[in-house]
Design an enzyme around this catalytic site. Structure first.
Site, PDB file in Angstrom:
ATOM      1  N   SER A  98       0.739  -1.197   0.074  1.00 22.79           N
ATOM      2  CA  SER A  98       0.031  -0.096  -0.075  1.00 22.79           C
ATOM      3  C   SER A  98       0.724   1.294   0.089  1.00 22.79           C
ATOM      4  CB  SER A  98      -0.924   0.020   1.289  1.00 22.79           C
ATOM      5  OG  SER A  98      -0.280   0.014   2.585  1.00 22.79           O
ATOM      6  N   ASP A 110      -3.804   7.505   8.744  1.00 24.61           N
ATOM      7  CA  ASP A 110      -5.081   6.642   9.249  1.00 24.61           C
ATOM      8  C   ASP A 110      -4.547   5.600  10.250  1.00 24.61           C
ATOM      9  OD1 ASP A 110      -3.363   4.999   7.913  1.00 24.61           O
ATOM     10  OD2 ASP A 110      -5.187   4.499   6.231  1.00 24.61           O
ATOM     11  N   HIS A 118      -0.804   4.302   7.635  1.00 24.99           N
ATOM     12  CA  HIS A 118      -0.229   5.070   6.547  1.00 24.99           C
ATOM     13  C   HIS A 118       0.093   6.453   6.817  1.00 24.99           C
ATOM     14  CE1 HIS A 118      -2.678   1.752   5.010  1.00 24.99           C
ATOM     15  NE2 HIS A 118      -1.628   1.473   4.378  1.00 24.99           N
TER      16      HIS A 118
END
Length: 390
Positions: free
Chosen positions: A42, A346, A349
């Site tokens: 990610s 978050d 991240h």
């Protein structure tokens, strides 16, 4: 005895030979990159996981506030805006690298990104066999690489350039990859000593992928290390029962988790050095994601962040504005007004502002080893700070 003329000619030839060697060496390190090829999770995913998801069960990155600071609407990136890979593309004057999945016309001209949220360096079957059974994606590093190999002939036939030449002109971003191999067992309650046993296997998977890409013609690799996990809201919440003395009094991070990240990084650097010695015609650059990020936790105000860098911008509950199961993107979860003041986005991240500051110091060589050689670029000055578009 040699005449003066002979000595002069001999000296001239020696200088010419030495200059030729230096130029050849410089050319092998200094490249005008024409595209970016990306693998990973990610941290570099520009939309792959979103396109791989069921339309009736879209991931959090499909909804606001993801992407609110730049892309409008969300692009599938796990941040409020751009990622490190986006800032690298901007610096190189290249397009933002599109996700492979969901793209209509994949080409070297646009760059190709195979990074997928939740991806691991080790294959899913192997991890499950080790008793790690989290619900994670099956698009591991080897799967990403095999897809690339399968489509490579078609990519090359659409261009007048040789396939090896196109790979040689590309910056190959190898991750970040491997952190999820550790995230899943950590969140399943396994001990650090158990998880440490995975490190050499993860390093081997990354190394094998690099060797495969070298064999295909790759010449420049940017290989990021792991993060200071002990500073992340998700980990700080998971280990919130840890005694106060288990936290760094200066940053508030958990040292033993950060030491694990450093352990991975030392193993990775050792392996990259070995590969560089074996393949002296390529350039393998270690990107120090750990220290380029950790400095922001050490001196947040200096870099424009709030003096509370451990809390997530988008989240709810607790000391770190994070609750497992009530993460950013879920209904009722709030978001800060100014993400650029936060290091973490978050819980898992980082914010666009953090990505930008990390990209700057990696590209200018402060946190890259060896530093990039931009002497042949002609488009950017090698200053301590770069001007990225905003």
């Amino acid at each position: 005895m040699a005449s003066s003329l002979e000595k002069l000619i001999s000296s001239f030839l020696l200088v010419l030979y030495s200059t030729t060697i230096i130029v050849a060496s410089s050319e092998s390190r200094c490249r005008r990159f024409k595209s970016i090829i990306s693998f990973g999770d990610s941290i570099a995913d520009t939309g792959n996981y979103l396109h791989l998801s069921d339309v009736n069960h879209l991931p959090q990155s499909a909804f606001l506030p993801y992407g609110e600071s730049f892309f409008h609407p969300p692009s599938g990136r796990y941040s409020d805006g751009r990622l490190i890979i986006d800032f690298i593309a901007e610096f190189l004057g290249l397009p933002y690298v599109p996700s492979y999945f969901g793209s209509q016309n994949v080409s070297f001209d646009q760059g190709i990104n195979f990074a997928v949220y939740g991806a691991t360096a080790l294959d899913r079957v192997f991890l499950v066999g080790k008793g790690i059974e989290s619900d994670f994606t099956n698009v591991s590093l080897s799967v990403q690489l095999n897809i690339f190999k399968q489509i490579l002939p078609n990519l090359c036939t659409s261009s007048s350039r040789d396939c090896r030449e196109m790979l040689g002109d590309s910056l190959i971003l190898m991750g970040e990859i491997g952190v999820n191999d550790y995230n899943y067992p950590f969140f399943e309650g396994k001990s650090i000593n158990e998880i440490k046993q995975l490190v050499p296997l993860v390093i081997k998977a990354i190394s094998s992928a690099i060797v495969d890409l070298i064999d295909l013609g790759g010449k420049t690799f940017l290989v990021p290390g792991n993060f200071p996990l002990g500073c992340y809201p998700a980990y700080l919440t998971l280990f919130q029962t840890a005694a106060e003395e288990d936290h760094d009094p200066f940053t508030g991070c958990i040292p033993r988790l950060n030491e694990f990240g450093e352990y991975h990084n030392e193993q990775l650097k050792t392996e990259l050095k070995r590969l560089q010695e074996l393949y002296d015609h390529v350039n393998i650059i270690y990107a120090d994601y750990y220290n380029s990020l950790f400095r922001l936790y050490q001196e947040p105000v200096k870099y424009g962040f709030k003096n509370r860098p451990l809390a997530a911008c988008c989240g709810v509950g607790g000391q770190y504005n994070f609750t497992i199961g009530k993460e950013c993107g879920h209904r009722g979860v709030s978001c800060c007004q100014n993400p650029s003041e936060y290091v973490n986005w978050d819980g898992y991240h980082l914010t666009e502002a953090t990505h930008q500051k990390m990209a700057q110091v990696i590209l200018n060589g402060t946190y890259a080893s060896p530093a990039f050689d931009w002497s042949c670029s002609g488009s950017e000055s090698v200053d301590k700070e770069y001007s990225f578009s905003s």
